[in-house]
Write a protein that holds these residues in place. Sequence first.
Motif, PDB file in Angstrom:
ATOM      1  N   PRO A  77      34.222 -36.525 140.660  1.00 51.36           N
ATOM      2  CA  PRO A  77      34.760 -35.152 140.650  1.00 51.36           C
ATOM      3  C   PRO A  77      33.734 -34.111 140.231  1.00 51.36           C
ATOM      4  CG  PRO A  77      36.374 -36.657 139.731  1.00 51.36           C
ATOM      5  CD  PRO A  77      35.117 -37.452 139.950  1.00 51.36           C
ATOM      6  N   GLN A  78      32.822 -34.487 139.330  1.00 47.72           N
ATOM      7  CA  GLN A  78      31.793 -33.549 138.913  1.00 47.72           C
ATOM      8  C   GLN A  78      30.842 -33.230 140.060  1.00 47.72           C
ATOM      9  OE1 GLN A  78      31.617 -31.970 135.920  1.00 47.72           O
ATOM     10  NE2 GLN A  78      29.947 -30.774 136.822  1.00 47.72           N
ATOM     11  N   LEU A  80      31.639 -33.267 143.276  1.00 48.26           N
ATOM     12  CA  LEU A  80      32.380 -32.393 144.186  1.00 48.26           C
ATOM     13  C   LEU A  80      32.470 -30.981 143.622  1.00 48.26           C
ATOM     14  CD1 LEU A  80      34.068 -32.097 146.772  1.00 48.26           C
ATOM     15  CD2 LEU A  80      36.071 -32.729 145.415  1.00 48.26           C
ATOM     16  N   TYR A  81      32.707 -30.867 142.322  1.00 53.17           N
ATOM     17  CA  TYR A  81      32.783 -29.550 141.685  1.00 53.17           C
ATOM     18  C   TYR A  81      31.471 -28.785 141.865  1.00 53.17           C
ATOM     19  CZ  TYR A  81      32.680 -26.086 137.919  1.00 53.17           C
ATOM     20  OH  TYR A  81      32.536 -24.925 137.207  1.00 53.17           O
ATOM     21  N   ILE A  84      31.122 -27.665 145.620  1.00 53.17           N
ATOM     22  CA  ILE A  84      32.006 -26.558 145.996  1.00 53.17           C
ATOM     23  C   ILE A  84      31.540 -25.263 145.340  1.00 53.17           C
ATOM     24  CG2 ILE A  84      34.373 -25.670 145.782  1.00 53.17           C
ATOM     25  CD1 ILE A  84      35.397 -28.479 146.109  1.00 53.17           C
ATOM     26  N   THR A  85      31.039 -25.359 144.126  1.00 54.06           N
ATOM     27  CA  THR A  85      30.555 -24.170 143.426  1.00 54.06           C
ATOM     28  C   THR A  85      29.424 -23.501 144.185  1.00 54.06           C
ATOM     29  OG1 THR A  85      31.165 -25.174 141.300  1.00 54.06           O
ATOM     30  CG2 THR A  85      29.631 -23.321 141.239  1.00 54.06           C
ATOM     31  N   CYS A  93      34.844 -24.800 151.416  1.00 56.55           N
ATOM     32  CA  CYS A  93      35.327 -25.326 150.131  1.00 56.55           C
ATOM     33  C   CYS A  93      36.662 -26.054 150.312  1.00 56.55           C
ATOM     34  CB  CYS A  93      35.495 -24.193 149.117  1.00 56.55           C
ATOM     35  SG  CYS A  93      33.961 -23.326 148.719  1.00 56.55           S
ATOM     36  N   PHE A  97      37.386 -30.070 149.810  1.00 55.94           N
ATOM     37  CA  PHE A  97      38.464 -30.556 148.944  1.00 55.94           C
ATOM     38  C   PHE A  97      39.351 -31.549 149.703  1.00 55.94           C
ATOM     39  CE2 PHE A  97      42.731 -30.384 147.194  1.00 55.94           C
ATOM     40  CZ  PHE A  97      42.520 -30.454 145.825  1.00 55.94           C
ATOM     41  N   HIS A 108      41.140 -36.310 142.385  1.00 55.93           N
ATOM     42  CA  HIS A 108      40.766 -34.982 141.885  1.00 55.93           C
ATOM     43  C   HIS A 108      41.122 -34.855 140.413  1.00 55.93           C
ATOM     44  CE1 HIS A 108      39.633 -33.102 145.682  1.00 55.93           C
ATOM     45  NE2 HIS A 108      40.686 -33.671 146.250  1.00 55.93           N
ATOM     46  N   THR A 111      38.904 -29.868 137.176  1.00 53.54           N
ATOM     47  CA  THR A 111      37.778 -29.024 137.589  1.00 53.54           C
ATOM     48  C   THR A 111      37.749 -28.805 139.093  1.00 53.54           C
ATOM     49  OG1 THR A 111      36.291 -30.945 137.717  1.00 53.54           O
ATOM     50  CG2 THR A 111      36.423 -29.770 135.603  1.00 53.54           C
ATOM     51  N   THR A 112      38.011 -29.850 139.884  1.00 53.21           N
ATOM     52  CA  THR A 112      37.969 -29.699 141.338  1.00 53.21           C
ATOM     53  C   THR A 112      39.131 -28.840 141.837  1.00 53.21           C
ATOM     54  OG1 THR A 112      39.172 -31.791 141.598  1.00 53.21           O
ATOM     55  CG2 THR A 112      36.763 -31.872 141.664  1.00 53.21           C
ATOM     56  N   THR A 116      38.404 -24.927 143.519  1.00 51.95           N
ATOM     57  CA  THR A 116      38.928 -24.687 144.872  1.00 51.95           C
ATOM     58  C   THR A 116      39.923 -23.534 144.868  1.00 51.95           C
ATOM     59  OG1 THR A 116      38.677 -27.055 145.340  1.00 51.95           O
ATOM     60  CG2 THR A 116      40.033 -25.763 146.855  1.00 51.95           C
TER      61      THR A 116
END
Length: 400
Positions: A77-78, A80-81, A84-85, A93, A97, A108, A111-112, A116
């Motif tokens: 998840p980190q 992916l975060y 997306i950032t 984005c 997700f 998820h 944070t994710t 989003t």
Amino acid sequence: MNIASKSIRYLNQIHLNPKFPQNPKHPFNIKSILPSNFSSTSYRKRLNRRNLAASKPTLNEPQFHKAISHLLPRFTPQDLYNLITQQQDPLICLHLFNYASNQPRFTHDTTTFHITIKKLGAAKMYPEMDRIVESVLSVSDQSFGSEVLYNSIIYFYTEGRMLSKAVSVYKHMRSLKQMECRPSIRTYNLLFAAFLSRRSNSYINHVYMGTMRMLFKNMVDDGVEPDVFALNSMIKGYVLSLHVNDALRVYHQMGVVYDCRPNSFTFDYLIHGLCAQGRTCNAMKICGEMKEKGFVPSGKSYNSVVCAFALEGEVDRAVGWLWEMVENGRLVDDITCWTVVDECCKRDRCGDALGLIEELQEKRVVDRRGYKKLRHELKVNYGELCDRNGMKNVVIHMEA
């Protein structure tokens, strides 16, 4: 038989009749014989659907696949975060997700979901954001989420004028057992600001004030200490819904019950509300307390006081407050100027009214346009009265 069927029958008759008159200079036009509303509704619906489809953003496939290539085979998840950032396109984005949601062994976390929702909300993609929020609210784990996540959801719902959904998220927060997810003073202030910004008439004021009162009671019952913004929101809400006595009650409780000091906005809301109800004595008391604490009334408060005194017939006090307003650098609006001038003339003091207009121009309180407007209104409304007082030449000069 409806309009459409009648029109079709008429068209069929025209088509089968060879003797239907034709003008070569003005060729036959079907629109000229159809009713103005024939098929217009369905056409507009089709056109709106086409425009909506055309306005929807399309996914940049190369950019999307390039973003996916930065993910490890078993990303966290980190990861992916962080990915997306870095994206500027909110549609990418959203697809990132959704791509992660379909991957096995991936779940998820807060944070994710949060990043989003922030990307979609900032882009005003509210339908897409709403589907992500539904996923958040459907999680059965009572420990899932955070106050910051839910506050962001409430903020974007209020920005999108979806107050009922914002209140639903607030109720969901109150139902959670984890203290880190429960409403804070930030949550309540977001809701207060949203309800105050949507008011347009007295009926909405009364309806929203009931909801705000319920929110404030829940806040106090849950042990959340209100700050000056929350208390000012209640005061402003009571003033807008014409419950000025309730606003005064909250004001007097600020330093006793809630250990919170009023600021300039507190006094301005009260002064304006009291003057609107003609309670100038109470307004003067609040204004005195305001000055004792080192605050200067706003232009809105000064204009309210001047108009209130003028309408009560105390023209001299109104003029005195008007010049105090000018000395403190506050802007005098056109309505206030005319109210004082109008009340002077109603009390057979046209000379004072004329002198005030001239002085307002000399001290640059009103510009040339406002000066001419005041003189014109005086001529139109009180020309005969000014003539009887021996000021005929002055009034005639106003037309120049």
